[in-house]
Design an enzyme around this catalytic site. Structure first.
Site, mmCIF file in Angstrom:
data_model
loop_
_atom_site.group_PDB
_atom_site.id
_atom_site.type_symbol
_atom_site.label_atom_id
_atom_site.label_comp_id
_atom_site.label_asym_id
_atom_site.label_seq_id
_atom_site.Cartn_x
_atom_site.Cartn_y
_atom_site.Cartn_z
ATOM 1 C CD GLU A 49 8.009 -4.933 136.927
ATOM 2 O OE1 GLU A 49 8.585 -5.225 137.680
ATOM 3 O OE2 GLU A 49 9.447 -5.803 135.983
ATOM 4 C CG LEU A 97 29.350 0.509 100.885
ATOM 5 C CD1 LEU A 97 29.005 -0.734 101.136
ATOM 6 C CD2 LEU A 97 30.787 0.571 100.361
ATOM 7 C CE LYS A 127 24.173 -2.275 99.703
ATOM 8 N NZ LYS A 127 23.160 -2.133 99.190
#
EC number: 6.5.1.2
Length: 685
Positions: A49, A97, A127
């Site tokens: 669809e 980080l 991570k």
């Protein structure tokens, strides 16, 4: 749109007005179904669809192209391929980080945080091992996307990001800021990676070594059609710039992630809030246990202080937030055979032993080489050729030999012998007292050193010769067109057409770039010379202190240590460099070739009203380039730092100043805006 009878719709004669309405409705419907499928995991129509709706929209857009809208799902794949990627300066730096590699590291991080702000909760998330991406929406429509790059400047990958089906081209609903920057990770799911390599295998093409490389390579395709075929995915993990500042955001990181999800952006289902330290460790162990079963590659988990106000109080260090850490998984290890040792020579003459290994698959890649660093490391490991060794991918990135397996040593094992002569040029290999590294004494006579030295000389942060890539440099030396950096300025376009894949047009452009590089700065020139331990910042400090090359050439170690951030070791390297006749010959040849820079006037006391002060820049500056602002502040005598502390004298706050502004206000640091900074510069011209 399910109620529309598509066959009748397409067969009927439709007025432009009706077509526009239907196309808008189809676009909205398809975009909503995309979000339900990729974000909510709750599709309400079948794939067939969805395909029928998409085909209907494609046919209508072909008939009425004037009504195609930017957020149409058909616009995910662009038209023409790009010639190159444009650069984008991030409105707010994309920081990396810090890492924790065990419970002790994380406990120390936890103590630093709680000592500062008291008890905290952590928002914990996998991570992802992909590529950090910034996506900017304006009025809810995807305007641009960029890679992290160096954290300040990234590459414009907008057209490629649009091909990632899980990223909405238009945000859902109406309750979103005028401008919102979404940050997250683009990655390749394991299944997509396997399918990609299966297709490559069938065509006898080179395979990708891991999903991260495949994702990075896919996002950096100049043709977005290739990216579209790679089935990339995306998870949002943070907000960047949000305008206006008054927009009401969630008070916790977790709440902000849920806001992103409500706007139609995909967020990992593995995210969890942990209130206790034991819960954090349990989360880590749970994800580690399930690592191989997850549909994507990860290399650890990220722990972020959940409370936004506490994040702002904790602030940032130069390259990372104090309120978040990447808790890395143990590096994966395998055993293999040391088959031999090769010796490589680097730019500064360092002779590095490189282990030749029986290929082994570890940490997601096949490893066949690993550095042994130096003779001390070989002695420490007690390693011999023929040994069975344990390979670890440190941080899941760099292959490293961590130990031998003594019980597997064969009788035929042989010692690793460091060469007395350079394997490239035959010059004597020397190891100075107190140094771990042995070096070739051949200098630019050594081809290996020439290649690396000239690559460095032409690099972006040095003389920035556009188009002078590594392969070009290697060919220039192999064909004996260049022996030293000064020879670059003797090259003509016709000479460079001798290089592989270098037509006259490219050669002419490169010749123009070489000519343009003659005009530089003393700081760049010093950096380009490749003096040991002299990076960009040290080169800039040396240039500012001595103001001329002539003064620097005769400076003593004692005089050099008077320069900001120059210690005895660096001073000795600089003095030694300028004491070598062959280095002076290269410098004189460069000057004779026309390399020059504007004179640096020694600043008077009156010209340095900020001497002894520490300033910090934050936020977006509209009228000044940040590097220019930093340079002008340094000219006025200020030291420009990356973070706010009690020793900061003044903070320049641009737009979206964020946590540095909050920290400055908390400490009572003087704060000025860009207009005041411009006035300061104008008053001191």
């Amino acid at each position: 749109m399910q109620d529309i009878q598509l066959d009748k719709l397409l067969s009927a004669d439709m007025s432009p007005e009706n077509a526009q309405q239907v196309m808008q409705a189809l676009s909205q419907s398809l975009n909503e179904h995309n979000i339900r499928y990729y974000v909510d995991d709750a599709p309400t129509i079948t794939d067939s669809e969805y395909d029928r709706l998409m085909q209907c929209l494609i046919k209508l857009e072909a008939q009425f192209p004037q009504f195609i809208v930017a957020d149409s799902p058909t616009q995910r794949v662009g038209g023409l391929a790009l010639a190159k990627f444009d650069q984008i300066t991030h409105l707010k730096p994309m920081l990396s980080l810090d890492n924790a590699f065990g419970e002790a590291d994380f406990s120390a991080f936890h103590k630093r945080v709680t000592d500062k702000v008291g008890e905290v909760s952590f928002c914990c998330e996998p991570k992802l091992d992909g590529l950090a991406v910034s996506i900017l929406y304006r009025h809810g429509v995807l305007e641009r996307a960029a890679t992290r790059g160096d954290g300040t400047v990234g590459e414009d990958i907008t057209e490629n990001v649009k091909t990632i089906k899980s990223i909405p081209l238009k945000l859902r609903g109406n309750d979103f800021p005028e401008v919102v920057e979404v940050r997250g990770e683009a990655f390749m799911p394991k299944a997509a990676f396997e399918a990609l390599n299966e297709r490559a295998r069938a065509k006898d093409e080179k395979l990708f070594v891991n999903p991260r490389n495949a994702a990075a390579g896919s996002l950096r395709q100049l043709d977005s059609k290739i990216t579209a075929s790679r089935s990339l995915a995306f998870y949002a993990y943070a907000l960047g710039v949000v305008e206006p500042d008054s927009y009401s955001l969630g008070k916790t990181h977790y709440e902000q992630l849920q806001q992103l999800k409500s706007w139609g952006l995909p967020v990992s289902n593995e995210i969890k809030v942990c209130d206790e330290l034991d819960q954090v460790f349990d989360y880590y162990k749970d994800i580690l246990t399930r690592r191989s079963d997850l549909p994507f590659e990860i290399d650890g988990v990220v722990m972020k202080v959940n409370d936004i106000a506490q994040q702002q109080r904790l602030g940032f260090v130069a390259k990372s937030p104090r309120w978040a850490i990447a808790y890395k998984f143990p590096a994966q290890e395998e055993m293999t055979l040391l088959e031999g040792v090769d010796f490589q020579v680097g730019r500064t003459g360092a002779v590095t032993p490189v282990a030749r290994l029986k290929p082994v698959f570890v940490g997601g890649v096949t490893v066949s080489n690993a550095t042994l660093h130096n003779a001390d490391e070989i002695e420490r490991l007690g390693i011999k050729i023929g040994d069975t060794v344990i390979i670890r991918r440190a941080g899941d990135v760099i292959p490293q030999i961590v130990a031998i397996v003594p019980e597997r040593r064969p009788e035929t094992a042989t010692n690793i012998v460091f060469p007395h002569n350079c394997p490239v040029c035959g010059s004597l290999v020397e190891r100075l007292e107190g140094e771990a590294v042995a070096r070739c004494s051949g200098g630019l006579f050594c081809e290996a050193q020439r290649k690396e030295a000239i690559k460095h000389f032409a690099s972006r942060k040095a003389l920035d010769i556009d188009g002078m890539g590594d392969k070009v440099v290697e060919q220039l030396i192999d064909k004996e067109l260049v022996q030293s950096p000064a020879d670059l300025f003797k090259l003509t376009a016709s000479m460079m057409t001798m290089l592989d894949r270098m037509g006259m047009k490219s050669a002419t452009n490169l010749a123009a770039a070489i000519e343009a590089a003659k005009t530089t700065t003393l700081a760049r020139f010093l950096y380009a010379l490749g003096i040991r331990e002299v990076g960009e910042a040290t080169a800039a400090n040396l240039a500012a202190h001595f103001a001329s090359l002539d003064a620097l050439r005769v400076a003593t170690v004692e005089q050099l240590t008077a320069v900001e951030d120059v210690g005895v070791v660096v001073a000795q390297h600089v003095a030694h460099f300028f004491a070598q006749p062959h280095n002076l010959e290269v410098i004189d040849a460069l000057i004779a070739a026309g390399v020059h820079w504007p004179a640096i006037e020694a600043p008077s006391a009156d010209a340095q009203p900020l001497k002894g002060q520490t300033w910090v820049l934050t936020g977006t500056l509209n009228q000044l380039n940040r590097n220019d602002a930093k340079a002008q502040l340094q000219t006025l005598g200020a030291k420009v730092a990356g973070s706010v502390s009690k020793n900061t004298d003044c903070l320049v706050a641009g737009e979206a100043a964020g946590s540095k502004l909050a920290k400055a206000q908390e400490l009572g640091v003087k704060v000025i805006d860009e207009e005041a900074l411009l006035a300061l510069f104008a008053a001191n011209r």
